[in-house]
Enzyme design. Structure first.
Site, PDB file in Angstrom:
ATOM      1  N   ASP A  68       0.817  -1.213   0.000  1.00 24.98           N
ATOM      2  CA  ASP A  68       0.000   0.000   0.000  1.00 24.98           C
ATOM      3  C   ASP A  68       0.849   1.261   0.000  1.00 24.98           C
ATOM      4  O   ASP A  68       2.077   1.201   0.113  1.00 24.98           O
ATOM      5  CB  ASP A  68      -0.975  -0.004   1.199  1.00 24.98           C
ATOM      6  CG  ASP A  68      -0.314  -0.470   2.493  1.00 24.98           C
ATOM      7  OD1 ASP A  68       0.923  -0.378   2.595  1.00 24.98           O
ATOM      8  OD2 ASP A  68      -1.041  -0.929   3.391  1.00 24.98           O
ATOM      9  N   ASN A 132      -7.444  -2.933  14.539  1.00 24.00           N
ATOM     10  CA  ASN A 132      -8.831  -3.232  14.160  1.00 24.00           C
ATOM     11  C   ASN A 132      -8.932  -4.454  13.242  1.00 24.00           C
ATOM     12  O   ASN A 132      -9.986  -4.726  12.680  1.00 24.00           O
ATOM     13  CB  ASN A 132      -9.463  -2.006  13.476  1.00 24.00           C
ATOM     14  CG  ASN A 132      -8.757  -1.633  12.171  1.00 24.00           C
ATOM     15  OD1 ASN A 132      -7.791  -2.279  11.774  1.00 24.00           O
ATOM     16  ND2 ASN A 132      -9.242  -0.599  11.503  1.00 24.00           N
ATOM     17  N   HIS A 134      -7.243  -4.860  10.421  1.00 21.38           N
ATOM     18  CA  HIS A 134      -7.006  -4.629   8.987  1.00 21.38           C
ATOM     19  C   HIS A 134      -5.738  -5.346   8.522  1.00 21.38           C
ATOM     20  O   HIS A 134      -4.817  -5.577   9.301  1.00 21.38           O
ATOM     21  CB  HIS A 134      -7.005  -3.137   8.634  1.00 21.38           C
ATOM     22  CG  HIS A 134      -5.803  -2.351   9.043  1.00 21.38           C
ATOM     23  ND1 HIS A 134      -5.806  -0.980   9.139  1.00 21.38           N
ATOM     24  CD2 HIS A 134      -4.546  -2.721   9.386  1.00 21.38           C
ATOM     25  CE1 HIS A 134      -4.601  -0.569   9.499  1.00 21.38           C
ATOM     26  NE2 HIS A 134      -3.827  -1.588   9.666  1.00 21.38           N
ATOM     27  N   GLU A 139      -9.753  -2.038   5.562  1.00 22.80           N
ATOM     28  CA  GLU A 139     -10.371  -1.741   6.854  1.00 22.80           C
ATOM     29  C   GLU A 139     -11.668  -2.546   7.021  1.00 22.80           C
ATOM     30  O   GLU A 139     -12.323  -2.890   6.026  1.00 22.80           O
ATOM     31  CB  GLU A 139     -10.716  -0.243   6.935  1.00 22.80           C
ATOM     32  CG  GLU A 139      -9.525   0.704   6.712  1.00 22.80           C
ATOM     33  CD  GLU A 139      -8.623   0.850   7.938  1.00 22.80           C
ATOM     34  OE1 GLU A 139      -8.565  -0.073   8.769  1.00 22.80           O
ATOM     35  OE2 GLU A 139      -7.953   1.889   8.046  1.00 22.80           O
TER      36      GLU A 139
HETATM   37  P1  PGA Z   1       2.371  -1.677  12.639  1.00 22.64           P
HETATM   38  O1  PGA Z   1       1.186  -1.626  11.608  1.00 22.64           O
HETATM   39  O2  PGA Z   1       3.340  -2.702  12.129  1.00 22.64           O
HETATM   40  O3  PGA Z   1       2.966  -0.290  12.596  1.00 22.64           O
HETATM   41  O4  PGA Z   1       1.812  -2.038  13.962  1.00 22.64           O
HETATM   42  C1  PGA Z   1       0.597  -2.802  11.177  1.00 22.64           C
HETATM   43  C2  PGA Z   1      -0.656  -2.486  10.409  1.00 22.64           C
HETATM   44  O5  PGA Z   1      -1.336  -1.496  10.741  1.00 22.64           O
HETATM   45  O6  PGA Z   1      -0.982  -3.228   9.481  1.00 22.64           O
END
Ligand code: PGA
Length: 241
Positions: A68, A132, A134, A139
């Site tokens: 992304d 959450n 995702h 999302e």
């Molecule tokens: P993080 O993010 O590795 O910074 O915890 C993971 C994500 O939000 O997919």
């Protein structure tokens, strides 16, 4: 889904890097690796850099695709995922620039889907998980996108990502993200989970029996070869539940 509970962040990073190293060695003519951004994979990238420096790992035939990118900031911006990947990995290994692929912040989904189609199935896809649930920027929602799409970020994601920006209002509100079908198009998916903050998402994934778009990581149950590398902080007390 195979769960491997590791002592700490360093151990999950080491295991993930070894899986990537072994794949690159096994497919030395051409490997396609899907990379992720965020805090969690940084340790894995450090280990890969060490493996490159000690000549354990050669990236000259590796093709990379990323999950992304934010919409509305330039690739040169220090907060772009293009910048993140160069700073944390690509600038320190012998990947060829033409083999690096990230979605563009102009939000051209058609172009990125064409890139994914050309590159084909990945040998490995690295993933993190949001609080959450995702995966990439897919999302929780009534539906999830099959292919690369533009996503309105959840308020909780904007808040979680605010730590990288000076002000919360600077956090982009939209991103371009691979869809679930794209994510699943890999021989092996490695989901990295670390830290106490991820306990809730970890518990839910561990106990969830259904696939639901309200918890996007549950879509991984549809894939036959997912390895979850989780540290004890994130796994918490699940074993005693
Ligand atoms: P993080 O993010 O590795 O910074 O915890 C993971 C994500 O939000 O997919």
């Amino acid at each position: 889904m195979k769960w491997q509970v590791c002592k700490d962040y360093d151990s999950i990073s080491q295991k993930a890097a070894e899986l990537i190293r072994d794949t690159l060695i096994d497919n030395n003519i051409r490997s396609v690796i899907g990379f992720a951004t965020g805090s969690t994979p940084i340790g894995t990238y450090r280990k890969l850099i060490e493996m490159y420096e000690s000549k354990e790992c050669d990236f000259s035939n590796m093709i990379s695709v990323n999950l992304d990118e934010y919409i509305g900031i330039s690739q040169d911006d220090a907060q772009s995922y293009y910048h993140f990947m160069h700073e944390n990995l690509f600038d320190h290994i012998n990947i060829q620039e033409e083999n690096i692929h990230l979605p563009k912040p102009d939000g051209n989904t058609k172009d990125y889907n064409a890139v994914l189609d050309t590159v084909g199935r990945r040998n490995i896809q690295i993933l993190g998980i949001g609080n959450n649930g995702h995966i990439a920027f897919n999302e929780p929602n009534e539906y999830l996108n099959a292919r690369t799409s533009i996503i309105d970020l959840d308020e909780s994601t904007i808040q979680a990502n605010a730590r990288f920006f000076e002000k919360e209002e600077d956090v982009p509100k939209q991103a371009i993200s691979m869809g679930i079908g794209d994510i699943l198009n890999a021989d092996l998916i490695i989901l990295l989970i670390s830290g106490k903050k991820k306990q809730q998402a970890t518990q839910r994934l561990y106990h969830e029996k259904k696939i639901t778009t309200r918890f996007p990581a549950s879509l991984l149950f549809a894939h036959p070869n997912v390895v979850v590398l989780v540290d004890e902080d994130a796994f918490g007390t699940i074993a005693n539940d």
